[in-house]
Design a protein around this motif. Structure first.
Motif, PDB file in Angstrom:
ATOM      1  N   GLU A 139       0.701  -1.132  -0.048  1.00  0.00           N
ATOM      2  CA  GLU A 139       0.003  -0.140  -0.017  1.00  0.00           C
ATOM      3  C   GLU A 139       0.904   1.043   0.113  1.00  0.00           C
ATOM      4  OE1 GLU A 139      -2.526   0.073   3.585  1.00  0.00           O
ATOM      5  OE2 GLU A 139      -0.826   0.299   4.825  1.00  0.00           O
ATOM      6  N   TYR A 140       0.293   2.443  -0.829  1.00  0.00           N
ATOM      7  CA  TYR A 140       1.018   3.574  -0.538  1.00  0.00           C
ATOM      8  C   TYR A 140       0.140   4.586   0.051  1.00  0.00           C
ATOM      9  CZ  TYR A 140       3.438   7.711  -2.098  1.00  0.00           C
ATOM     10  OH  TYR A 140       4.044   9.231  -2.081  1.00  0.00           O
ATOM     11  N   VAL A 141       0.816   5.113   1.145  1.00  0.00           N
ATOM     12  CA  VAL A 141      -0.128   5.964   1.883  1.00  0.00           C
ATOM     13  C   VAL A 141       0.745   7.245   2.009  1.00  0.00           C
ATOM     14  CG1 VAL A 141      -1.234   6.673   4.291  1.00  0.00           C
ATOM     15  CG2 VAL A 141      -0.980   3.964   3.824  1.00  0.00           C
ATOM     16  N   CYS A 142       0.005   8.279   1.299  1.00  0.00           N
ATOM     17  CA  CYS A 142       0.567   9.554   1.103  1.00  0.00           C
ATOM     18  C   CYS A 142       0.725  10.318   2.312  1.00  0.00           C
ATOM     19  CB  CYS A 142       0.136  10.193   0.106  1.00  0.00           C
ATOM     20  SG  CYS A 142       0.770  11.958  -0.190  1.00  0.00           S
ATOM     21  N   TYR A 143       2.069  10.747   2.887  1.00  0.00           N
ATOM     22  CA  TYR A 143       1.875  11.539   4.351  1.00  0.00           C
ATOM     23  C   TYR A 143       1.720  13.026   3.960  1.00  0.00           C
ATOM     24  CZ  TYR A 143       3.963   7.164   5.170  1.00  0.00           C
ATOM     25  OH  TYR A 143       4.299   5.701   5.463  1.00  0.00           O
ATOM     26  N   SER A 144       1.522  13.340   2.563  1.00  0.00           N
ATOM     27  CA  SER A 144       1.227  14.503   2.308  1.00  0.00           C
ATOM     28  C   SER A 144      -0.305  15.180   2.151  1.00  0.00           C
ATOM     29  CB  SER A 144       2.124  15.189   1.066  1.00  0.00           C
ATOM     30  OG  SER A 144       1.912  16.483   0.770  1.00  0.00           O
ATOM     31  N   CYS A 145      -0.841  14.318   1.195  1.00  0.00           N
ATOM     32  CA  CYS A 145      -2.522  14.569   0.987  1.00  0.00           C
ATOM     33  C   CYS A 145      -3.157  13.409   1.545  1.00  0.00           C
ATOM     34  CB  CYS A 145      -2.521  14.538  -0.560  1.00  0.00           C
ATOM     35  SG  CYS A 145      -2.455  13.180  -1.475  1.00  0.00           S
ATOM     36  N   GLY A 146      -2.582  12.663   2.040  1.00  0.00           N
ATOM     37  CA  GLY A 146      -3.425  11.442   2.891  1.00  0.00           C
ATOM     38  C   GLY A 146      -4.022  10.201   1.764  1.00  0.00           C
ATOM     39  N   ALA A 147      -3.637  10.452   0.650  1.00  0.00           N
ATOM     40  CA  ALA A 147      -4.255   9.249  -0.550  1.00  0.00           C
ATOM     41  C   ALA A 147      -3.631   7.858   0.191  1.00  0.00           C
ATOM     42  CB  ALA A 147      -3.790   9.572  -1.656  1.00  0.00           C
ATOM     43  N   VAL A 148      -4.466   7.158   0.068  1.00  0.00           N
ATOM     44  CA  VAL A 148      -4.121   5.649   0.266  1.00  0.00           C
ATOM     45  C   VAL A 148      -4.442   4.755  -1.028  1.00  0.00           C
ATOM     46  CG1 VAL A 148      -4.702   3.669   1.500  1.00  0.00           C
ATOM     47  CG2 VAL A 148      -5.014   5.755   2.388  1.00  0.00           C
TER      48      VAL A 148
END
Ligand SMILES: [Zn+2]
Length: 96
Positions: A72-81
């Motif tokens: 999984e890719y969890v973006c720590y900038s925009c919160g997209a999963v």
């Protein structure tokens, strides 16, 4: 086969694969776009363009610091999963 030897084989196979691709694209009049070796296709968020670095980086084991899974890719900038591979593909498509 040792890890080092298999890595070497993998690299030379990729070189061969690339030659074939280049040849085929020429033949069919297509433009081949090669992503830079440094292009962070697995670390970049395809939604906002944020690139992970340092302890935030996603590895084959996921991320220790943030307890996220490898797929999984969890973006720590925009919160997209996002799904890791789908995110990487979207990043590569963004190059075209
Ligand atoms: Zn993002």
């Amino acid at each position: 086969m040792s890890h080092v030897a298999s890595k070497g084989l993998q690299r030379s196979m990729f070189g061969y694969f690339r030659q074939i691709l280049t040849y085929k694209c020429d033949w069919y009049g297509k433009k081949l776009i090669l992503a830079d070796r440094q292009y962070p296709s697995t670390q970049r968020c395809s939604k906002c363009g944020h690139s992970k670095s340092g302890d935030d980086k996603i590895t084959l084991q996921g991320n220790e610091t943030h307890r996220t899974k490898h797929n999984e890719y969890v973006c720590y900038s925009c919160g997209a999963v996002l799904e890791r591979d789908e995110n990487a593909v979207a990043n590569l498509l963004a190059l075209i």
